[in-house]
Motif scaffolding. Structure first.
Motif, PDB file in Angstrom:
ATOM      1  N   GLY A 236       0.752  -1.391  -0.091  1.00  0.00           N
ATOM      2  CA  GLY A 236       0.029  -0.061   0.065  1.00  0.00           C
ATOM      3  C   GLY A 236       1.068   1.256  -0.122  1.00  0.00           C
ATOM      4  O   GLY A 236       0.581   2.162  -0.767  1.00  0.00           O
ATOM      5  N   LEU A 237       1.795   1.217   0.768  1.00  0.00           N
ATOM      6  CA  LEU A 237       2.935   2.435   0.994  1.00  0.00           C
ATOM      7  C   LEU A 237       3.517   2.656  -0.732  1.00  0.00           C
ATOM      8  O   LEU A 237       3.449   3.703  -1.089  1.00  0.00           O
ATOM      9  N   GLY A 238       3.885   1.506  -1.179  1.00  0.00           N
ATOM     10  CA  GLY A 238       4.407   1.573  -2.557  1.00  0.00           C
ATOM     11  C   GLY A 238       3.330   2.321  -3.389  1.00  0.00           C
ATOM     12  O   GLY A 238       3.737   2.949  -4.275  1.00  0.00           O
ATOM     13  N   ALA A 239       1.962   1.730  -3.223  1.00  0.00           N
ATOM     14  CA  ALA A 239       1.154   2.189  -4.342  1.00  0.00           C
ATOM     15  C   ALA A 239       0.981   4.006  -4.163  1.00  0.00           C
ATOM     16  O   ALA A 239       0.579   4.636  -5.212  1.00  0.00           O
ATOM     17  N   ILE A 240       1.082   4.313  -2.944  1.00  0.00           N
ATOM     18  CA  ILE A 240       0.865   5.943  -2.523  1.00  0.00           C
ATOM     19  C   ILE A 240       2.229   6.520  -3.159  1.00  0.00           C
ATOM     20  O   ILE A 240       2.063   7.372  -3.946  1.00  0.00           O
ATOM     21  N   GLY A 241       3.274   5.718  -3.054  1.00  0.00           N
ATOM     22  CA  GLY A 241       4.615   6.581  -3.437  1.00  0.00           C
ATOM     23  C   GLY A 241       4.445   6.445  -5.023  1.00  0.00           C
ATOM     24  O   GLY A 241       4.769   7.515  -5.940  1.00  0.00           O
ATOM     25  N   GLY A 242       4.088   5.299  -5.758  1.00  0.00           N
ATOM     26  CA  GLY A 242       3.983   5.305  -7.137  1.00  0.00           C
ATOM     27  C   GLY A 242       2.682   6.247  -7.604  1.00  0.00           C
ATOM     28  O   GLY A 242       3.240   7.078  -8.843  1.00  0.00           O
ATOM     29  N   THR A 243       1.659   6.750  -6.830  1.00  0.00           N
ATOM     30  CA  THR A 243       0.773   7.711  -7.235  1.00  0.00           C
ATOM     31  C   THR A 243       1.436   8.975  -7.481  1.00  0.00           C
ATOM     32  O   THR A 243       1.248   9.787  -8.430  1.00  0.00           O
ATOM     33  N   LEU A 244       2.073   9.135  -6.111  1.00  0.00           N
ATOM     34  CA  LEU A 244       2.795  10.711  -6.212  1.00  0.00           C
ATOM     35  C   LEU A 244       3.648  10.574  -7.444  1.00  0.00           C
ATOM     36  O   LEU A 244       3.895  11.790  -8.211  1.00  0.00           O
ATOM     37  N   THR A 245       4.550   9.784  -7.603  1.00  0.00           N
ATOM     38  CA  THR A 245       5.531   9.694  -8.848  1.00  0.00           C
ATOM     39  C   THR A 245       4.597   9.769 -10.053  1.00  0.00           C
ATOM     40  O   THR A 245       5.458  10.544 -10.975  1.00  0.00           O
ATOM     41  N   ALA A 246       3.877   9.207 -10.390  1.00  0.00           N
ATOM     42  CA  ALA A 246       3.249   9.306 -11.700  1.00  0.00           C
ATOM     43  C   ALA A 246       2.537  10.359 -11.787  1.00  0.00           C
ATOM     44  O   ALA A 246       2.822  11.125 -12.978  1.00  0.00           O
ATOM     45  N   SER A 247       2.166  11.038 -10.879  1.00  0.00           N
ATOM     46  CA  SER A 247       1.453  12.249 -10.992  1.00  0.00           C
ATOM     47  C   SER A 247       2.605  13.511 -11.439  1.00  0.00           C
ATOM     48  O   SER A 247       2.309  14.320 -12.335  1.00  0.00           O
ATOM     49  N   LEU A 248       3.540  13.299 -10.625  1.00  0.00           N
ATOM     50  CA  LEU A 248       4.740  14.457 -10.880  1.00  0.00           C
ATOM     51  C   LEU A 248       5.229  14.477 -12.215  1.00  0.00           C
ATOM     52  O   LEU A 248       5.766  15.180 -12.861  1.00  0.00           O
ATOM     53  N   LEU A 249       5.332  12.760 -12.517  1.00  0.00           N
ATOM     54  CA  LEU A 249       6.223  12.670 -13.685  1.00  0.00           C
ATOM     55  C   LEU A 249       5.459  13.207 -14.821  1.00  0.00           C
ATOM     56  O   LEU A 249       6.017  13.902 -16.040  1.00  0.00           O
TER      57      LEU A 249
ATOM     58  N   ILE B 289      -6.139  19.232 -12.958  1.00  0.00           N
ATOM     59  CA  ILE B 289      -7.499  18.749 -11.873  1.00  0.00           C
ATOM     60  C   ILE B 289      -7.313  17.385 -11.721  1.00  0.00           C
ATOM     61  O   ILE B 289      -7.409  16.912 -10.550  1.00  0.00           O
ATOM     62  N   THR B 290      -7.238  16.624 -12.856  1.00  0.00           N
ATOM     63  CA  THR B 290      -7.039  15.207 -12.586  1.00  0.00           C
ATOM     64  C   THR B 290      -5.914  14.777 -11.680  1.00  0.00           C
ATOM     65  O   THR B 290      -5.952  13.853 -10.965  1.00  0.00           O
ATOM     66  N   ALA B 291      -4.678  15.333 -11.848  1.00  0.00           N
ATOM     67  CA  ALA B 291      -3.629  14.907 -11.107  1.00  0.00           C
ATOM     68  C   ALA B 291      -3.842  15.267  -9.732  1.00  0.00           C
ATOM     69  O   ALA B 291      -3.461  14.565  -8.608  1.00  0.00           O
ATOM     70  N   SER B 292      -4.537  16.504  -9.545  1.00  0.00           N
ATOM     71  CA  SER B 292      -4.920  16.906  -7.997  1.00  0.00           C
ATOM     72  C   SER B 292      -5.820  15.719  -7.442  1.00  0.00           C
ATOM     73  O   SER B 292      -5.647  15.527  -6.246  1.00  0.00           O
ATOM     74  N   ALA B 293      -6.719  15.390  -8.185  1.00  0.00           N
ATOM     75  CA  ALA B 293      -7.711  14.546  -7.841  1.00  0.00           C
ATOM     76  C   ALA B 293      -7.000  13.115  -7.169  1.00  0.00           C
ATOM     77  O   ALA B 293      -7.218  12.650  -6.349  1.00  0.00           O
ATOM     78  N   ALA B 294      -5.859  12.834  -8.138  1.00  0.00           N
ATOM     79  CA  ALA B 294      -5.057  11.846  -7.823  1.00  0.00           C
ATOM     80  C   ALA B 294      -4.492  11.844  -6.406  1.00  0.00           C
ATOM     81  O   ALA B 294      -4.740  10.967  -5.512  1.00  0.00           O
ATOM     82  N   LEU B 295      -4.028  12.932  -6.046  1.00  0.00           N
ATOM     83  CA  LEU B 295      -3.502  13.404  -4.753  1.00  0.00           C
ATOM     84  C   LEU B 295      -4.520  13.328  -3.687  1.00  0.00           C
ATOM     85  O   LEU B 295      -3.976  12.766  -2.616  1.00  0.00           O
ATOM     86  N   ILE B 296      -5.353  13.845  -4.109  1.00  0.00           N
ATOM     87  CA  ILE B 296      -6.580  14.013  -2.904  1.00  0.00           C
ATOM     88  C   ILE B 296      -7.042  12.461  -2.536  1.00  0.00           C
ATOM     89  O   ILE B 296      -6.956  12.041  -1.536  1.00  0.00           O
ATOM     90  N   ALA B 297      -7.260  11.852  -3.641  1.00  0.00           N
ATOM     91  CA  ALA B 297      -7.543  10.253  -3.376  1.00  0.00           C
ATOM     92  C   ALA B 297      -6.561   9.444  -2.916  1.00  0.00           C
ATOM     93  O   ALA B 297      -6.938   8.625  -1.850  1.00  0.00           O
ATOM     94  N   ALA B 298      -5.145   9.835  -3.142  1.00  0.00           N
ATOM     95  CA  ALA B 298      -4.414   8.925  -2.601  1.00  0.00           C
ATOM     96  C   ALA B 298      -4.035   9.275  -0.943  1.00  0.00           C
ATOM     97  O   ALA B 298      -4.099   8.528   0.032  1.00  0.00           O
TER      98      ALA B 298
END
Lengths: 442, 359
Positions: free
Chosen positions: A106-119, A337-346
């Motif tokens: 789960g921690l990896g999934a959060i890290g992956g979400t942050l990384t994908a959004s920033l990438l 907006i979609t990337a922000s939503a990803a971060l909120i959801a994370a």
């Protein structure tokens, strides 16, 4: 135009999306694409704000990455991208450390979400150049990936036969069955991609049914056959030892595996992980489980966000397909907006994930996985029948048969990915007509 | 090196032949681009042959394990000593296979073999439980220490590190052979012999080119000299790439088989399981592949000159990785020392456990 109402709706939809996804992902074997496909059918009949649907999709993907790591670990029912996660986590379960396994992925999934959004936000333009360059070469890239996946499988037979030929046969039975699985799942894929087993407007649901059959259903059946497992009481660890070297290896492996899946058509995170584990010479269960969560998030979230890079419309994966059924994002604002939503959801997802994981951890030793698996199987059968009718159940049955081979002969389950790689290769190589003729597809 | 590194070496070599890249832009030629995965196949093939054929076909004179229920180190130690003595008295090579002990849930029982050359003794010790991911389970050692020490007669010449751990997947093999008054020990003697030679690369190259020419001829197509040279180049390049990359490690290969009979010691620059070395090599190969795709493409997508391309995508990131690794090791001296202690036979064992994350 961005209004306060829109922002509030983004918050609300992100919360709803991630919550629903985490909860439904607890049902063993259920893939979020099955749920999204169901929702799409309803939305096709009504009018709504398309951008909010994108927000909902990305939130559900994050919820799925988190929730399915609970079910994949505790109920041992993976999808194509979490297939490798099952084996070390099974061992952790036996030692009463299932919580650690779930927490790390789960921690990896959060890290992956942050990384994908920033990438995608900061390097999107460079990713586009790479995608443009590689897309024409997908034919040989996919072939290369599949050849490596097969060649690099390690014979697991302990080679205790008396004769040398017996030892050779013992190991090669597994390898040849792996090849058989690639070919048969590829043939199934050819019928799904080029045939008319399901109505064209529901073609993706046909593929989703095949995925459930190939990856999740065999595990459900295994749970049903093997019966109740007497698991020890699981411990909720107050702290988890996770060193810096493990963290770096986990991030490295996850990033490479996820990025491969995100950028190259039909190369999913499962194949990407096969490559990345070699690329960083990964060892150790903890960095492995972390990287699996990380790569899945990069693969699912990154692939959707690619669609939002202005002026490109790169469609990778099922979720992007669902979004493009309604609209094609065009502006930088859509991406942000979609990337922000990803971060909120994370953020919301992580809090919920911890809460639910602790709850499941406390009671899992009292749960009969047989009943849970039966429930998951029944839900999947009903969903498949509603979406695709009898043809869907036939696809599910055939793909389950292929998936079961991997368990019986102890070969790599990622070989089942031939269901998309083989037809994609055929399509990219301009061999579609030849394949259709060969397999009697009108 | 890891399998992917070898595979990518073959893929990379193939992309240096422009036709393999430009073929994708012509529907009539697109199948020629499959020469690229073919390069990968031959880049990986030497290890594939060793680990998926040769090791199973290798004859073992003695096969031993300490047993599952009553772990008995004496049985193993006596068999090893017996093998050494037999090789001396018979003057024929004796091959010994040490079996692993597989347990449920991805666990294994480790045992270690120590050659005490000065005392002419072999020591076998039962160790802890270990996962397939090579994680030791704390507190899983036998309650009472189980060690056996047995003497052997001849002088042993064992050039590897003295301790060999037997733990996961398939166990290691030793070949004991007499030379004069000494017994030489070859560790996993079946590995990196004929399959890891420059000559076998040439043999495969010509053989496959001949088969391809035959099949094309049968369908009425005459392959040009250039086509044949390209096929040979892709295959020879793949195999040679593998052999030469392996030569960077410790174990080395039998480069000129069948003219030479023994492995030529490697340069010892890296270990096959070294994450940094594997990552840098794979990254470099990937960048070279991208470079080839870009420069052979009708409309190159990466708008960088070759100098800038390598500066930005190779020199800069690799320098950063190396600098990062250096700072890392400086700050974590314990880990550094642990790496230093990695031995030559562990380098070779690495070859066996190269797919530890297989699951």
């Amino acid at each position: 135009m961005i209004t306060i109402e829109l922002i509030l709706m983004v918050f609300f939809i992100s919360f709803i999306g991630v919550t629903i996804a985490i909860i439904v992902s607890l049902i063993p074997g259920l893939h979020i694409y099955s749920i999204l496909g169901f929702i799409v059918l309803i939305l096709l009949e009504i009018s709504f704000e398309e951008l909010l649907f994108s927000v909902f999709v990305i939130s559900t993907l994050i919820g799925y990455c988190l929730g399915s790591s609970i079910s994949a670990t505790y109920f041992q029912t993976p999808d194509d991208s979490s297939i490798f996660m099952v084996f070390p986590s099974q061992k952790y379960m036996e030692e009463g450390r299932g919580y650690e396994a779930v927490y790390l992925s789960g921690l990896g999934a959060i890290g992956g979400t942050l990384t994908a959004s920033l990438l995608v936000i900061f390097l999107g333009n460079y990713l586009i150049i790479l995608v443009d360059l590689l897309v024409a070469h997908s034919f040989w890239i996919i072939a290369t990936a599949m050849v490596f996946v097969w060649m690099s499988e390690w014979p697991k037979d302990p080679a205790r036969q008396k004769t040398r030929l017996g030892k050779l046969a013992g190991s090669w039975l597994q390898l040849l069955m792996g090849l058989f699985v690639i070919i048969t799942s590829g043939i199934l894929g050819i019928y799904l991609f080029f045939g008319s087993l399901v109505p064209p407007e529901r073609s993706f649901q046909g593929l989703a049914a095949a995925f459930v059959g190939l990856f999740a259903f065999p595990s459900l059946l295994q749970n049903l056959v093997t019966g109740k497992k007497d698991l020890p009481k699981q411990n909720i660890a107050k702290s988890i030892e996770f060193g810096r070297t493990e963290l770096i290896q986990g991030i490295g492996g996850g990033l490479i595996g996820g990025a491969l899946g995100m950028l190259i058509p039909s190369v999913t995170a499962g194949i990407g992980n096969t490559f990345s584990r070699h690329a960083v010479a990964q060892s150790g269960d903890k960095s492995f489980m972390f990287s699996q969560g990380f790569s899945r998030a990069i693969y699912y979230i990154g692939a959707v966000l690619l669609l939002f890079i202005p002026g490109t419309a790169i469609r990778r994966g099922g979720a992007a397909l669902f979004i493009t059924l309604f609209y094609v994002p065009e502006t930088q604002a859509d991406l942000l907006i979609t990337a922000s939503a990803a971060l909120i959801a994370a953020f919301v997802g992580w809090l919920l994930f911890i809460l639910i994981t602790k709850g499941v951890t406390k009671i899992i030793h009292r749960i009969n996985t047989r009943y849970i698996s039966l429930f998951g199987a029944v839900v999947m059968l009903i969903l498949t029948y509603i979406m695709l009718g009898w043809s869907g159940l036939v696809i599910l049955a055939v793909s389950t048969g292929i998936g079961v081979i991997t368990i019986v002969f102890n070969t790599r389950r990622i070989h089942c990915i031939g269901v998309i790689t083989i037809p994609m290769m055929i399509s990219m190589g301009g061999l579609t007509m030849g394949a259709m003729s060969l397999f009697g597809i009108a | 090196m890891k399998g992917l590194t070898h595979f990518m070496t073959g893929v990379c070599v193939a992309t240096f032949f422009p036709l393999t890249i430009t073929a994708v832009y012509d529907p009539d030629l697109i199948l020629l681009s499959l020469l690229i995965p073919l390069g990968g196949v031959f880049g990986y093939l030497p290890d594939f042959l060793d680990f998926k054929f040769t090791r199973y076909l290798e004859r073992a004179d003695y096969t031993v394990d300490p047993g599952y229920h009553e772990l008995d180190p004496w049985k193993v130690a006596k068999t090893i000593a017996q093998s050494i003595n037999d090789a001396y008295t018979s003057e024929k090579p004796v091959r010994l296979k040490l079996e692993t002990l597989r347990l449920p849930n991805g666990m294994w029982r480790r045992y270690s073999v120590l050659f005490k050359e000065a005392e002419r003794q072999v020591q076998v010790k039962i160790g802890p439980l270990i996962s397939t991911g090579l994680e030791v389970k704390p507190g899983s050692e036998p309650k009472e220490e189980k060690v056996a020490v047995v003497k052997y007669k001849p002088k042993l010449n064992y050039s590897y590190e003295s301790v060999t751990n037997v733990d996961i997947w398939d166990g290691p093999t030793f070949q004991f052979r007499r030379e004069g008054t000494e017994i030489y020990v070859d560790f996993i003697q079946w590995h990196r012999r004929w399959s890891h030679s420059l000559t076998i690369g040439v043999v495969f190259g010509f053989l496959i080119a001949l088969i391809a020419a035959f099949f094309y001829l049968a369908s009425g197509v005459f392959l040009s000299d250039f086509d044949i040279l390209m096929i040979i180049g892709v295959i020879v390049g793949g195999v040679w790439g593998h052999v030469l990359v392996d030569q960077l490690g410790w174990l080395g290969s039998n480069l000129l088989w069948p003219i030479t009979a023994k492995r030529k010691t490697g340069m010892g620059l890296t270990r096959s399981m070294d994450p940094i070395a594997n990552f840098i090599t794979t990254y470099l190969l990937t960048i070279l592949i991208v470079w080839n795709i870009n420069r052979f493409s009708p409309t190159p997508a990466i708008p960088l000159s070759d100098t800038l391309f390598f500066l930005v995508l190779v020199i800069l990131p690799i320098s950063l990785v190396i600098a990062g690794a250096y700072i890392w090791e400086k700050n974590f001296a314990v880990e550094k020392e642990a790496v230093k202690e990695k031995s030559r036979d562990e380098e070779e064992l690495d070859e066996i456990v190269r797919e530890i994350a297989e699951y």
